[in-house]
Structure formats: C-alpha cells, structure tokens
Design an enzyme around this catalytic site. Structure first.
Site, PDB file in Angstrom:
ATOM      1  N   ASP A 153       0.859  -1.177   0.000  1.00  0.00           N
ATOM      2  CA  ASP A 153       0.000   0.000   0.000  1.00  0.00           C
ATOM      3  C   ASP A 153       0.900   1.232   0.000  1.00  0.00           C
ATOM      4  OD1 ASP A 153      -3.189   0.303   0.569  1.00  0.00           O
ATOM      5  OD2 ASP A 153      -2.113   2.075   1.292  1.00  0.00           O
ATOM      6  N   ASP A 207       4.723   3.314  -4.089  1.00  0.00           N
ATOM      7  CA  ASP A 207       3.850   3.983  -5.046  1.00  0.00           C
ATOM      8  C   ASP A 207       3.876   3.149  -6.329  1.00  0.00           C
ATOM      9  OD1 ASP A 207       2.673   5.559  -7.000  1.00  0.00           O
ATOM     10  OD2 ASP A 207       3.636   7.416  -6.356  1.00  0.00           O
ATOM     11  N   VAL A 208       2.767   2.505  -6.661  1.00  0.00           N
ATOM     12  CA  VAL A 208       2.760   1.577  -7.793  1.00  0.00           C
ATOM     13  C   VAL A 208       2.697   2.283  -9.141  1.00  0.00           C
ATOM     14  CG1 VAL A 208       1.912  -0.457  -6.598  1.00  0.00           C
ATOM     15  CG2 VAL A 208       0.275   1.237  -7.453  1.00  0.00           C
ATOM     16  N   TYR A 243     -11.521   7.970 -15.507  1.00  0.00           N
ATOM     17  CA  TYR A 243     -11.724   6.736 -14.742  1.00  0.00           C
ATOM     18  C   TYR A 243     -12.322   5.653 -15.632  1.00  0.00           C
ATOM     19  CZ  TYR A 243     -13.232   3.660 -10.934  1.00  0.00           C
ATOM     20  OH  TYR A 243     -13.422   2.587 -10.094  1.00  0.00           O
ATOM     21  N   LYS A 291     -10.362   2.246 -16.619  1.00  0.00           N
ATOM     22  CA  LYS A 291     -10.913   0.979 -16.163  1.00  0.00           C
ATOM     23  C   LYS A 291     -11.366   0.098 -17.328  1.00  0.00           C
ATOM     24  CE  LYS A 291     -10.338   1.031 -11.717  1.00  0.00           C
ATOM     25  NZ  LYS A 291      -9.440   0.027 -11.092  1.00  0.00           N
ATOM     26  N   THR A 347     -17.688   0.278   0.820  1.00  0.00           N
ATOM     27  CA  THR A 347     -16.371   0.157   1.423  1.00  0.00           C
ATOM     28  C   THR A 347     -16.049   1.485   2.113  1.00  0.00           C
ATOM     29  OG1 THR A 347     -15.155   0.993  -0.494  1.00  0.00           O
ATOM     30  CG2 THR A 347     -15.670  -1.381  -0.466  1.00  0.00           C
TER      31      THR A 347
END
Length: 265
Positions: free
Chosen positions: A42, A68-69, A161, A165, A196
């Site tokens: 994370d 940081d991906v 987004y 996606k 969530t």
C-alpha cells in the site's frame, strides 16, 4: 475448496481508506485464511500495517510493504522484496484504483494523466515486473476494473476513470492471450457500487452529499438486488479467479454488481 496453501500472493492497495474493509484489505486477509503467504502493498504504512496485523493475529503469514505503484523503480523493488522473502510469486492482484469526476472539456490534463497512471499504469508496471516470476510455476493475475467501464453517466462523467478501467479489461485480455501457453492466467473482476470505506471517507465529500446515510441509501436504491455489495464480495470473486479451481478460466471478466450492468436504465 479454493485453498491457496503454498501460494505466494502479491496484493496492491492492501490497506483501507478508513475504518472497515476495503477490497484490497479483505482480499489479503481472505487469501491468508486460505493458506497463502501474502505480500501486502500500500502507499500508506499505517494502512498496510493494520492489514498484516490482522493476518498475523489470525496465525497467517504476511509482509507489509510501502510503495507507489505508479513509479517503476518502486514496483521493481517491491516485487524483488517479495521474491527474496518468499522465494517466488504465484498470484498478483492489481487492486489499486480511484475515481475523479470530469468530462473531456472540464477535466484538466494533469487529472487525466493522474487517473491513467493510478488505474492503468499501476497494473502495467506490476505485471511487467511480476510476470517473469509468475511464469516459473504458472500463476494467476487478477486485475480490478469497474462498472464505470461498462456504463456511463451523462450527468456526472468520469471520463478518465472510465477510460482507464475499460483499458484494464483490454489489458487483461491481452496478457491472458500472450501468457496462455506459459501457464499464466489473467482475468478481471468488475465491481459495481460497493459499500467500502471509500464511501464515507471520499465519496461523501466528492459528491457533496449531505451525509453518508443519505448517500448510502441512494446507492443501495440503484442496485437491483436492493443494496450495495461489500469488500468481501470482491475478495471472494478474486479468490475464485486466483485459485486452481479456475484453472481453465482466462481472459474474461467476473462482474460483481448486484445486477446493475444488466438492468435497464
């Protein structure tokens, strides 16, 4: 069934945005309960520490890592750390993602690029660095998309987004075909409206809702089954696609949305 004994699972976005269960946190805990050794990643130390604390408290095996991906060097280092600690890699779950509203006219170039990086580049980088290890024994990749890729809102567009996606779906199919002979499967889970921590911690503010309860009621009403799903619904879908029971499934999508995408507008 759906046991992952001896499997090593690399899960991004394994913390939660606030109190409760996010998709990545639930997935990491569920996979550990099913016997996997979890490498939980994370970008917030406190979030990933909470996840690995739960896993270890239940007697499971987990390592936390902060990265940081969207940064190639940090992804390469994280994958290397996983392999060094556990000796390999069997499952990759690309769970990182987030939305920001805006149309082609209203969205800034910087926000467009940030969404593409966060939602699509992150999956690309993780696959790029994980695939050499996944191929060694045959492995499974599960990428997270969204029903925002399948149905669009005219009132509140999320152009970056939705594009990123939708890109995840094509990206997953491409990897699935490229890696099929090598024994690596790649599939996509497509969440719908989920309850969530993001709802209370981000969407209430982002949507300008009067309160969380009002927003939750409105989101529940949009779902044909009468209520939103939760992180465990996503976690179980990811678990199935990662497990050996799904060994003949690749290049496809599993939609978890309570029927929203099948309903008439």
């Amino acid at each position: 069934m759906l046991r992952l004994d001896g499997k090593i699972a690399f899960i991004t976005g394994a913390g939660s945005a606030g109190p409760g269960w996010g998709n990545g946190k639930a997935t990491a805990v569920l996979m550990a309960r099913q016997g996997a050794k979890v490498f939980a990643l994370d970008n917030r130390a406190e979030a990933v520490e909470e996840t690995i604390g739960i896993i270890r408290g239940e007697g499971g095996t987990a390592i936390g890592h902060v990265a940081d991906v969207t940064v190639a060097e940090e992804v390469a280092q994280a994958v290397a750390a996983c392999v060094a600690e556990y000796g390999g890699l069997d499952i990759l779950v690309n769970n990182v993602g987030g939305s920001f509203p805006g149309s082609a006219e209203s969205l800034s170039e910087a926000d467009w690029e940030a969404q593409i990086d966060f939602n699509l580049r992150s999956a690309f980088l993780c696959c790029k660095h994980a695939l050499p290890h996944l191929r060694q024994k045959g492995g499974a990749i599960v990428n997270l998309s969204s029903i925002a890729a399948l149905r669009m809102s005219a009132d509140r567009p999320h152009i970056a987004y939705s594009a990123s996606k939708y890109g995840i779906i094509a990206f997953s199919k491409s990897i699935a075909m490229e890696q099929a002979r090598a024994g690596v499967r790649c599939n996509t889970v497509v969440p719908g409206l989920m309850h969530t921590p993001l709802v209370e911690n981000r969407l209430v503010r982002q949507l300008g809702a009067n309160d969380a309860a009002q927003l939750i009621a409105r989101r529940n009403a949009q779902v044909p089954m009468g209520k939103m799903g939760d992180a465990w619904d996503i976690a179980h879908a990811v678990l199935f696609l990662a497990a050996d029971e799904a060994r003949h499934i690749t290049g496809t999508e599993l939609v978890v949305d309570g029927g929203i995408s099948a309903a008439m507008p």
